[in-house]
Write an enzyme that holds these catalytic residues in place. Structure first.
Site, mmCIF file in Angstrom:
data_model
loop_
_atom_site.group_PDB
_atom_site.id
_atom_site.type_symbol
_atom_site.label_atom_id
_atom_site.label_comp_id
_atom_site.label_asym_id
_atom_site.label_seq_id
_atom_site.Cartn_x
_atom_site.Cartn_y
_atom_site.Cartn_z
ATOM 1 C CB CYS A 1 -11.126 -1.916 1.144
ATOM 2 S SG CYS A 1 -10.829 -1.435 -0.306
ATOM 3 C CD GLU B 1 -1.112 4.957 4.734
ATOM 4 O OE1 GLU B 1 -0.608 5.484 5.497
ATOM 5 O OE2 GLU B 1 -1.720 3.815 5.166
ATOM 6 C CB CYS C 1 -9.620 -3.952 -2.980
ATOM 7 S SG CYS C 1 -8.149 -3.027 -2.682
ATOM 8 C CD GLU D 1 -5.746 -5.844 -0.851
ATOM 9 O OE1 GLU D 1 -5.151 -4.642 -0.832
ATOM 10 O OE2 GLU D 1 -6.817 -5.970 0.327
ATOM 11 C CG ASN E 1 -0.483 -0.245 2.581
ATOM 12 O OD1 ASN E 1 0.600 -0.882 2.730
ATOM 13 N ND2 ASN E 1 -0.948 0.487 3.522
HETATM 14 N N1 THU Z 1 -5.048 -1.207 2.684
HETATM 15 C C1 THU Z 1 -4.672 -2.174 1.936
HETATM 16 O O1 THU Z 1 -3.528 -1.727 1.272
HETATM 17 N N2 THU Z 1 -5.456 -3.312 1.862
HETATM 18 C C2 THU Z 1 -6.678 -3.630 2.339
HETATM 19 O O2 THU Z 1 -7.081 -4.726 2.193
HETATM 20 C C3 THU Z 1 -7.149 -2.711 3.406
HETATM 21 C C4 THU Z 1 -6.465 -1.323 3.471
HETATM 22 C C5 THU Z 1 -4.433 0.079 3.212
HETATM 23 C C6 THU Z 1 -5.186 1.381 2.940
HETATM 24 C C7 THU Z 1 -4.237 2.216 3.623
HETATM 25 O O3 THU Z 1 -3.070 2.471 3.211
HETATM 26 C C8 THU Z 1 -4.044 1.358 5.141
HETATM 27 O O4 THU Z 1 -4.187 0.125 4.691
HETATM 28 C C9 THU Z 1 -4.996 1.842 5.993
HETATM 29 O O5 THU Z 1 -6.419 1.678 5.345
#
Ligand code: THU
Length: 140
Positions: free
Chosen positions: A92, A50, A95, A61, A48
């Protein structure tokens, strides 16, 4: 990152875990790694990323899947998703939708901090999914 051989589930999870170590989660500190296996046998992994404008952050994902699609992949078999959480990191809603549309009803492997593994079909995580079929059905 991509790898060329057919991997075991534990290898897929290991690749996702390695991606997680590089996570750019400086705001939430919630590190996620994903590894998706394409029909070609190649594995595409991502973490991920940010943004200080939080809503612009992107899940591991979707980055993994879009990397694969950018590389020309159109068929997929399974994805592993790893975080540092005690609980399983389920994908989420956004995704789930994007994966269902681009990858279809793939196997989803989740691990928690202890290394327990849980396995789902994507259709069980997104029942009655909206897809292009419904969209195109409305055209006539
Ligand atoms: N996040 C993911 O990368 N995948 C998930 O399945 C859930 C959330 C990330 C997004 C964000 O950077 C952090 O986790 C908190 O939500």
């Amino acid at each position: 990152m991509s790898k060329d051989t057919t991997a075991s589930v534990s290898e897929l999870i290991t690749i996702a875990a390695r991606a997680k170590e590089k996570s750019e989660a400086k705001f939430s500190h919630f590190r996620v790694g994903a590894a998706i296996e394409a029909g070609s046998g190649k594995i595409y992994s991502a973490f991920n990323v940010e943004s200080s404008s939080y809503g612009l952050s992107m899940c591991a994902e979707r980055i993994a899947l879009w990397s694969a699609v950018n590389a020309g992949e159109s068929k997929f078999t399974r994805i592993a998703i790893v975080s540092d959480s005690r609980d399983f990191c389920t994908p989420c809603g956004a995704c789930r939708q994007v994966m269902y549309e681009l990858a279809g009803d793939i196997e989803v492997y989740l691990t928690n901090r202890k290394g327990d593994v849980r396995n789902y079909r994507l259709s069980s995580l997104l029942p009655e999914a909206f897809t292009s079929k419904t969209l195109l059905d409305g055209r006539d």
